[in-house]
Motif scaffolding. Structure first.
Motif, PDB file in Angstrom:
ATOM      1  N   ALA A   3     -13.881  18.521 -15.356  1.00  0.00           N
ATOM      2  CA  ALA A   3     -15.119  17.860 -14.974  1.00  0.00           C
ATOM      3  C   ALA A   3     -15.005  17.229 -13.584  1.00  0.00           C
ATOM      4  N   VAL A   4     -13.939  16.432 -13.386  1.00  0.00           N
ATOM      5  CA  VAL A   4     -13.687  15.802 -12.093  1.00  0.00           C
ATOM      6  C   VAL A   4     -12.274  16.193 -11.681  1.00  0.00           C
ATOM      7  N   SER A   5     -12.168  16.833 -10.552  1.00  0.00           N
ATOM      8  CA  SER A   5     -10.852  17.288 -10.089  1.00  0.00           C
ATOM      9  C   SER A   5     -10.528  16.666  -8.742  1.00  0.00           C
ATOM     10  N   GLN A   6      -9.241  16.439  -8.525  1.00  0.00           N
ATOM     11  CA  GLN A   6      -8.767  15.866  -7.277  1.00  0.00           C
ATOM     12  C   GLN A   6      -7.598  16.675  -6.777  1.00  0.00           C
ATOM     13  N   THR A   7      -7.490  16.797  -5.466  1.00  0.00           N
ATOM     14  CA  THR A   7      -6.315  17.413  -4.855  1.00  0.00           C
ATOM     15  C   THR A   7      -5.911  16.623  -3.627  1.00  0.00           C
ATOM     16  N   PRO A   8      -4.604  16.455  -3.391  1.00  0.00           N
ATOM     17  CA  PRO A   8      -3.515  16.891  -4.263  1.00  0.00           C
ATOM     18  C   PRO A   8      -3.268  15.896  -5.395  1.00  0.00           C
ATOM     19  N   LYS A   9      -2.435  16.239  -6.328  1.00  0.00           N
ATOM     20  CA  LYS A   9      -2.078  15.315  -7.400  1.00  0.00           C
ATOM     21  C   LYS A   9      -1.009  14.336  -6.924  1.00  0.00           C
ATOM     22  N   TYR A  10      -0.117  14.829  -6.091  1.00  0.00           N
ATOM     23  CA  TYR A  10       0.933  13.984  -5.517  1.00  0.00           C
ATOM     24  C   TYR A  10       0.914  14.147  -3.999  1.00  0.00           C
ATOM     25  N   LEU A  11       1.154  13.043  -3.305  1.00  0.00           N
ATOM     26  CA  LEU A  11       1.162  13.077  -1.847  1.00  0.00           C
ATOM     27  C   LEU A  11       2.231  12.110  -1.352  1.00  0.00           C
ATOM     28  N   VAL A  12       3.246  12.647  -0.720  1.00  0.00           N
ATOM     29  CA  VAL A  12       4.317  11.832  -0.154  1.00  0.00           C
ATOM     30  C   VAL A  12       4.290  12.043   1.347  1.00  0.00           C
ATOM     31  N   THR A  13       4.224  10.949   2.105  1.00  0.00           N
ATOM     32  CA  THR A  13       4.050  11.085   3.548  1.00  0.00           C
ATOM     33  C   THR A  13       4.687   9.908   4.267  1.00  0.00           C
ATOM     34  N   GLN A  14       4.794  10.026   5.563  1.00  0.00           N
ATOM     35  CA  GLN A  14       5.406   8.983   6.374  1.00  0.00           C
ATOM     36  C   GLN A  14       4.349   8.006   6.864  1.00  0.00           C
ATOM     37  N   MET A  15       4.773   6.800   7.112  1.00  0.00           N
ATOM     38  CA  MET A  15       3.909   5.786   7.748  1.00  0.00           C
ATOM     39  C   MET A  15       3.348   6.328   9.040  1.00  0.00           C
ATOM     40  N   GLY A  16       2.090   6.010   9.292  1.00  0.00           N
ATOM     41  CA  GLY A  16       1.465   6.408  10.541  1.00  0.00           C
ATOM     42  C   GLY A  16       0.742   7.738  10.488  1.00  0.00           C
ATOM     43  N   ASN A  17       1.044   8.527   9.433  1.00  0.00           N
ATOM     44  CA  ASN A  17       0.358   9.818   9.311  1.00  0.00           C
ATOM     45  C   ASN A  17      -1.090   9.632   8.869  1.00  0.00           C
ATOM     46  N   ASP A  18      -1.873  10.722   9.029  1.00  0.00           N
ATOM     47  CA  ASP A  18      -3.249  10.783   8.540  1.00  0.00           C
ATOM     48  C   ASP A  18      -3.293  11.800   7.413  1.00  0.00           C
ATOM     49  N   SER A  80      -3.558   6.534   9.890  1.00  0.00           N
ATOM     50  CA  SER A  80      -2.454   5.605  10.162  1.00  0.00           C
ATOM     51  C   SER A  80      -1.932   4.947   8.885  1.00  0.00           C
ATOM     52  N   LEU A  81      -1.473   5.764   7.978  1.00  0.00           N
ATOM     53  CA  LEU A  81      -1.034   5.278   6.664  1.00  0.00           C
ATOM     54  C   LEU A  81       0.008   4.169   6.774  1.00  0.00           C
ATOM     55  N   GLU A  82      -0.127   3.187   5.883  1.00  0.00           N
ATOM     56  CA  GLU A  82       0.789   2.048   5.823  1.00  0.00           C
ATOM     57  C   GLU A  82       1.477   2.016   4.454  1.00  0.00           C
ATOM     58  N   LEU A  83       2.609   1.296   4.390  1.00  0.00           N
ATOM     59  CA  LEU A  83       3.349   1.213   3.124  1.00  0.00           C
ATOM     60  C   LEU A  83       2.467   0.703   1.985  1.00  0.00           C
ATOM     61  N   GLY A  84       1.599  -0.258   2.291  1.00  0.00           N
ATOM     62  CA  GLY A  84       0.743  -0.860   1.273  1.00  0.00           C
ATOM     63  C   GLY A  84      -0.338   0.071   0.745  1.00  0.00           C
ATOM     64  N   ASP A  85      -0.476   1.220   1.367  1.00  0.00           N
ATOM     65  CA  ASP A  85      -1.454   2.192   0.864  1.00  0.00           C
ATOM     66  C   ASP A  85      -0.912   2.966  -0.330  1.00  0.00           C
ATOM     67  N   SER A  86       0.363   2.832  -0.596  1.00  0.00           N
ATOM     68  CA  SER A  86       0.964   3.520  -1.747  1.00  0.00           C
ATOM     69  C   SER A  86       0.294   3.034  -3.026  1.00  0.00           C
ATOM     70  N   ALA A  87      -0.260   3.950  -3.781  1.00  0.00           N
ATOM     71  CA  ALA A  87      -1.030   3.605  -4.990  1.00  0.00           C
ATOM     72  C   ALA A  87      -1.478   4.916  -5.620  1.00  0.00           C
ATOM     73  N   VAL A  88      -2.184   4.774  -6.748  1.00  0.00           N
ATOM     74  CA  VAL A  88      -2.867   5.931  -7.321  1.00  0.00           C
ATOM     75  C   VAL A  88      -4.346   5.807  -6.983  1.00  0.00           C
ATOM     76  N   TYR A  89      -4.900   6.857  -6.434  1.00  0.00           N
ATOM     77  CA  TYR A  89      -6.309   6.868  -6.047  1.00  0.00           C
ATOM     78  C   TYR A  89      -7.066   7.742  -7.045  1.00  0.00           C
ATOM     79  N   PHE A  90      -8.082   7.130  -7.662  1.00  0.00           N
ATOM     80  CA  PHE A  90      -8.896   7.850  -8.648  1.00  0.00           C
ATOM     81  C   PHE A  90     -10.296   8.063  -8.088  1.00  0.00           C
ATOM     82  N   CYS A  91     -10.772   9.270  -8.265  1.00  0.00           N
ATOM     83  CA  CYS A  91     -12.157   9.603  -8.007  1.00  0.00           C
ATOM     84  C   CYS A  91     -12.886   9.553  -9.349  1.00  0.00           C
TER      85      CYS A  91
END
Lengths: 114, 111
Positions: A3-18, A80-91
């Motif tokens: 019904a509701v899909s999100q991509t990606p399921k997992y995202l690992v990235t470095q600080m400062g990336n978009d 400009s991703l920051e460490l504090g952005d680490s979380a689970v994001y739900f749509c």
């Protein structure tokens, strides 16, 4: 059918990336939402769109920019991703954003910023 | 302001009854949701109360007192699969309906 899909399921990235997270719903709903669930499990609304128009915009850094190309899609771009952005994001989506409407959540995107 | 208070954790035995309480303060209150969230999964809808009183739905019931800013979720005949977080979520706010989620109560059901 999902019904509701999100991509990606997992995202690992470095600080400062978009990065971007995509969300699609096939329920024919008019309203879509983005929530952030942090390590303490609080589920906080970030944005809500009704028929491609922004209706709720909580106090979120302007590094976060939602985009709704049509009412079935609501994407989230983070600069400009920051460490504090680490979380689970739900749509999520609901019929038309009126009172008492059930929200249907996607499976979540687990973002880890290193 | 907005404030939601529910216990952090509860433990109960399979087959028993458990009541999860929630007190809330929110501007422009319209109604109150309860959602269930299993670990690592998305929240799913359980109930919605807009009027005072008890709403029963199978093994789950939800109660609301608008004047007291109080709700509870009652789970009967507990099963192991009921181990999950239960999110109290009043609906309100200004400028459009907004669901405000509490941190949830983690329920552990033991054999």
């Amino acid at each position: 059918d999902t019904a509701v899909s999100q991509t990606p399921k997992y995202l690992v990235t470095q600080m400062g990336n978009d990065k971007s997270i995509k969300c699609e719903q096939n329920l024919g709903h008019d309203t879509m939402y983005w929530y952030k669930q942090d390590s303490k499990k609080f589920l906080k609304i970030m944005f809500s769109y009704n028929n491609k128009e922004l209706i709720i915009n909580e106090t979120v850094p302007n590094r976060f920019s939602p985009k709704s190309p049509d009412k079935a899609h609501l994407n989230l771009h983070i600069n400009s991703l920051e460490l504090g952005d680490s979380a689970v994001y739900f749509c999520a989506s609901s019929q038309d954003g009126g009172g008492g409407e059930t929200q249907y959540f996607g499976p979540g995107t687990r973002l880890l910023v290193l | 302001g907005q404030n939601i208070d529910q216990p952090t954790e509860m433990t109960a035995t399979e087959g028993a009854i458990v009541q999860i309480n929630c007190t809330y303060q929110t501007s422009g209150f319209n109604g109150l949701f309860w959602y269930q969230q299993h670990a690592g999964e998305a929240p799913t809808f359980l109930s919605y109360n807009v009027l005072d009183g008890l709403e029963e739905k199978g093994r789950f019931s939800s109660f609301l007192s608008r004047s007291k800013g109080y709700s509870y979720l009652l789970l009967k005949e507990l099963q192991m699969k009921d181990s999950a977080s239960y999110l109290c979520a009043p609906e309100g706010g200004t400028g459009g309906f907004k669901t405000i989620f509490g941190a949830g109560t983690r329920l552990f059901v033991k054999a």
